[in-house]
Design a protein around this motif. Structure first.
Motif, PDB file in Angstrom:
ATOM      1  N   ASP A   1      34.327  45.873  49.120  1.00 19.98           N
ATOM      2  CA  ASP A   1      34.001  47.278  48.848  1.00 19.98           C
ATOM      3  C   ASP A   1      35.115  47.979  48.075  1.00 19.98           C
ATOM      4  O   ASP A   1      35.460  49.125  48.351  1.00 19.98           O
ATOM      5  N   VAL A   2      35.681  47.303  47.104  1.00 21.23           N
ATOM      6  CA  VAL A   2      36.724  47.886  46.252  1.00 21.23           C
ATOM      7  C   VAL A   2      36.092  48.388  44.961  1.00 21.23           C
ATOM      8  O   VAL A   2      35.261  47.705  44.359  1.00 21.23           O
ATOM      9  N   TRP A   3      36.489  49.565  44.534  1.00 21.46           N
ATOM     10  CA  TRP A   3      36.028  50.129  43.259  1.00 21.46           C
ATOM     11  C   TRP A   3      37.207  50.124  42.298  1.00 21.46           C
ATOM     12  O   TRP A   3      38.237  50.740  42.548  1.00 21.46           O
ATOM     13  N   ILE A   4      37.037  49.429  41.167  1.00 22.23           N
ATOM     14  CA  ILE A   4      38.063  49.367  40.135  1.00 22.23           C
ATOM     15  C   ILE A   4      37.543  50.104  38.904  1.00 22.23           C
ATOM     16  O   ILE A   4      36.539  49.718  38.315  1.00 22.23           O
ATOM     17  N   GLY A   5      38.234  51.176  38.516  1.00 22.40           N
ATOM     18  CA  GLY A   5      37.760  52.048  37.456  1.00 22.40           C
ATOM     19  C   GLY A   5      37.950  51.480  36.062  1.00 22.40           C
ATOM     20  O   GLY A   5      38.667  50.490  35.843  1.00 22.40           O
TER      21      GLY A   5
END
Length: 214
Positions: free
Chosen positions: A119-123
Motif C-alpha cells: 500500500d505504498v504510493w510513489i508519486g
C-alpha cells in the motif's frame, strides 16, 4: 474458489501493456504494467500497478502499491571510485570485442535491492535509490529523490526526500500494521470497500479489527 470463478471479480491475471519490457519479473494477481514500463528482476504483489514510462530493477514490491508515471526504482549506481563513471568500465562489451560485462559490479548492484512494502504510493517522477526500504502505507511525493529508508505510514518529499508528516497518529499506525488488510482474501476486501469509502479511519478500524481476516 478462484477469484475468476466469482462473478464479483474481474479476470485476476496481470495486465501488461504491449510496449512494456519485462525480464525476470514476477507479478501478482490483478497487477498492471503500463505503457513503456521497463522492469528487470522485480517482484510486485497483487493489485500493484505501474503507470507509463516507469522503470524498476532489483526490487521487491508489495501488494496494492500505486506507482505513478516516470518513476525510477533502484536508479543506476555508477562506480564513482573508478577512473571513470562511464559504463565503458562495467559494460565494455557494448564497445569492444572480447571484453565481457563486469560481473562483480553487477553483483554489487543486485545486492542493493529496493524493498517497498504494501500500500505504498510513489508519486510522479520520484527516484528511489539503491538499497532503500519503504515501509507499508508510505507516500513518496512527486519528483522526490529517496536516499534513505522511509518509515511506515509517513509522507516524504523533496530532494533528498525528507519527512513531511505522518499520515496518522502513532496509535492508528500501529493498529493498521497489526490489521495487515493487504493480506485479506479478495472477497473480504470486496465486502469492506463501502466502509473504506465512507468511514473515518478510526471507525473503520473499530469495525474491522476483529473481523477482517475472516
Amino acid at each position: 474458489m478462484a477469484d475468476t470463478d466469482d462473478l464479483r471479480f474481474q479476470n485476476d491475471q496481470p495486465r501488461i501493456h504491449p510496449s512494456a519490457q519485462l525480464k525476470g519479473v514476477k507479478l501478482g494477481k490483478y497487477a498492471e504494467v503500463g505503457e513503456r514500463v521497463i522492469l528487470r528482476d522485480v517482484t510486485a504483489g497483487d493489485f500493484t500497478y505501474f503507470e507509463r514510462h516507469s522503470e524498476g530493477i532489483y526490487a521487491d514490491i508489495g501488494r496494492f502499491c500505486s506507482i505513478a508515471s516516470n518513476v525510477r526504482i533502484n536508479a543506476l549506481e555508477h562506480p564513482m571510485e573508478r577512473l571513470t563513471t562511464h559504463k565503458i568500465s562495467y559494460r565494455p562489451n557494448e564497445f569492444f570485442r572480447y571484453q565481457g560485462i563486469d560481473n562483480a559490479f553487477r553483483a554489487r548492484r543486485q545486492a542493493k535491492r529496493v524493498n517497498i512494502g504494501h500500500d505504498v504510493w510513489i508519486g510522479h517522477g520520484a527516484v528511489i535509490m539503491p538499497a532503500v526500504k519503504i515501509g507499508h502505507g508510505a507516500v513518496i511525493g512527486a519528483n522526490a529523490v529517496v536516499t534513505r529508508d522511509v518509515a511506515p505510514y509517513t509522507i516524504v518529499a523533496g530532494n533528498p526526500a525528507r519527512l513531511i508528516r505522518p499520515r496518522f497518529s502513532d496509535d492508528v499506525t500501529a493498529r493498521l500494521l497489526q490489521l495487515e488488510w493487504w493480506d485479506w482474501p479478495s472477497a473480504t476486501i470486496f465486502e469492506a470497500i463501502p466502509d473504506i469509502q465512507s468511514l473515518s479511519i478510526e471507525n473503520f478500524l473499530a469495525k474491522w479489527e476483529t473481523r477482517g481476516a475472516g
